[in-house]
Design an enzyme around this catalytic site. Structure first.
Site, PDB file in Angstrom:
ATOM      1  N   LYS A   1      58.512  52.230  43.970  1.00  0.00           N
ATOM      2  CA  LYS A   1      57.224  52.282  44.667  1.00  0.00           C
ATOM      3  C   LYS A   1      57.240  53.307  45.800  1.00  0.00           C
ATOM      4  O   LYS A   1      56.354  53.296  46.656  1.00  0.00           O
ATOM      5  CB  LYS A   1      56.874  50.891  45.195  1.00  0.00           C
ATOM      6  CG  LYS A   1      56.670  49.863  44.075  1.00  0.00           C
ATOM      7  CD  LYS A   1      56.558  48.455  44.592  1.00  0.00           C
ATOM      8  CE  LYS A   1      56.528  47.478  43.413  1.00  0.00           C
ATOM      9  NZ  LYS A   1      56.693  46.079  43.856  1.00  0.00           N
TER      10      LYS A   1
ATOM     11  N   PRO B   1      48.991  49.202  43.958  1.00  0.00           N
ATOM     12  CA  PRO B   1      50.254  49.916  43.886  1.00  0.00           C
ATOM     13  C   PRO B   1      51.429  49.198  43.225  1.00  0.00           C
ATOM     14  O   PRO B   1      52.270  48.652  43.914  1.00  0.00           O
ATOM     15  CB  PRO B   1      50.578  50.176  45.351  1.00  0.00           C
ATOM     16  CG  PRO B   1      49.921  49.069  46.111  1.00  0.00           C
ATOM     17  CD  PRO B   1      48.942  48.411  45.185  1.00  0.00           C
ATOM     18  N   GLU B   2      51.564  49.244  41.934  1.00  0.00           N
ATOM     19  CA  GLU B   2      52.871  48.969  41.328  1.00  0.00           C
ATOM     20  C   GLU B   2      53.404  50.316  40.844  1.00  0.00           C
ATOM     21  O   GLU B   2      52.768  51.346  41.049  1.00  0.00           O
ATOM     22  CB  GLU B   2      52.761  47.919  40.206  1.00  0.00           C
ATOM     23  CG  GLU B   2      52.477  46.537  40.790  1.00  0.00           C
ATOM     24  CD  GLU B   2      52.640  45.376  39.812  1.00  0.00           C
ATOM     25  OE1 GLU B   2      53.517  45.449  38.939  1.00  0.00           O
ATOM     26  OE2 GLU B   2      51.895  44.396  39.937  1.00  0.00           O
TER      27      GLU B   2
ATOM     28  N   ARG C   1      55.524  34.815  46.165  1.00  0.00           N
ATOM     29  CA  ARG C   1      54.227  35.248  45.642  1.00  0.00           C
ATOM     30  C   ARG C   1      53.793  34.291  44.549  1.00  0.00           C
ATOM     31  O   ARG C   1      54.608  33.560  43.999  1.00  0.00           O
ATOM     32  CB  ARG C   1      54.325  36.656  45.025  1.00  0.00           C
ATOM     33  CG  ARG C   1      55.227  37.626  45.746  1.00  0.00           C
ATOM     34  CD  ARG C   1      54.621  38.227  46.974  1.00  0.00           C
ATOM     35  NE  ARG C   1      53.334  38.826  46.731  1.00  0.00           N
ATOM     36  CZ  ARG C   1      53.141  40.085  46.380  1.00  0.00           C
ATOM     37  NH1 ARG C   1      54.158  40.869  46.198  1.00  0.00           N
ATOM     38  NH2 ARG C   1      51.926  40.549  46.222  1.00  0.00           N
TER      39      ARG C   1
END
Length: 254
Positions: free
Chosen positions: A52, A2-3, A243
């Site tokens: 998103k 999911p981007e 991240r």
DNA sequence: TCTTTATGGTGAG
DNA sequence: TCACCCTAAAGAT
């Protein structure tokens, strides 16, 4: 998966298949049973994506979905296979069924809450956002560009893959303070992300290396320690913005 | 049958 | 900065 490209693709598919008709809504898992009961049998008017986030409009009731890291939608033609035990939401109409599992958010909101969510998001490259808005938001950030690209108030829809690939494609070191980027670099980032997210939404996957084999379609994402596809230098990986980011020391000089 | 991993985000300290 | 949440699939045992 999911981007932003995935979210917009889902919105388009679900709008085409389900919008304008009554839909059956259930929660096989049970965790969205109350919400499903309120929506079941009502007409879905519109499905819209921003960043998103997904918004399914049923009059004044809005179904808000955010997939998070592990959320997925599966779309089937009827007869669909039975949903897994973890299926939070099942939506059926028009000979199709969509199953949602693992979402970070799946709930009913009112228009005021939707406005609050939208107000917290920066420009979405796939929803009318502009380079000027992006440039203004970046210019306010002293944090590294690699961290700023993950900030949904700076640009909505970019995730860990697009940030790494866009910085590589524009030759920008991820640690470069965001507000020190030149106008040309900001323009490159915006244009690159617009183009690749649009293409990603059409293909259903992120591809930055054209005409490459399936497992060679990205330049840097998750390729730390491997050779740069462009210059052969050893790609470096480190943590940025919580991240893992990967970059080429030669193509993206500090 | 386990452990690991994931393109995200929040809230506590 | 860290712990934690959500689920499924792939890989290890």
């Amino acid at each position: 998966v999911p981007e932003g490209h995935t979210i917009h693709r889902i919105a388009r598919q679900h709008h085409d298949v389900f919008a304008g008709r009554p839909v059956r809504v259930t929660s096989p898992q049970g965790r969205f049973a109350d919400g499903a009961a309120l929506l079941d049998g009502r007409v879905l008017e519109e499905v819209e994506a921003l960043g998103k986030h997904l918004f399914y409009r049923f009059g004044h009731r809005i179904l808000h979905v955010h997939l998070g890291l592990v959320g997925t939608f599966q779309l089937f033609h009827e007869p669909a296979p039975p949903p897994s035990a973890g299926t939070r939401l099942a939506m059926r109409a028009n000979g199709a069924a969509a199953y949602l599992s693992g979402p970070m958010v799946c709930g009913l909101i009112d228009p005021g809450t939707e406005d609050e969510i939208r107000a917290d998001l920066g420009p979405d490259p796939l929803a009318g956002g502009t380079r000027e808005e992006f440039a203004a938001a970046l210019g306010r950030k002293s944090m590294p560009a690699g961290a700023a690209l993950l900030d949904q108030k700076v640009i909505a829809g970019v995730g860990n893959v697009y940030r790494a690939e866009a910085l590589f494609l524009c030759g920008i070191h991820p640690n470069r303070p965001a507000r020190t980027l030149t106008d040309a670099q900001v323009a490159c980032l915006w244009q690159t992300i617009v183009a690749h997210m649009g293409e990603g939404a059409r293909r259903g996957r992120i591809v930055t290396v054209e005409d490459a084999a399936d497992d060679e379609r990205l330049y840097v994402y998750r390729r730390g320690g491997l050779a740069c596809r462009r210059c052969g230098a050893e790609l470096r990986a480190w943590t940025l913005g919580g991240r893992t980011i990967t970059a080429c020391p030669d193509c993206q000089p500090a």
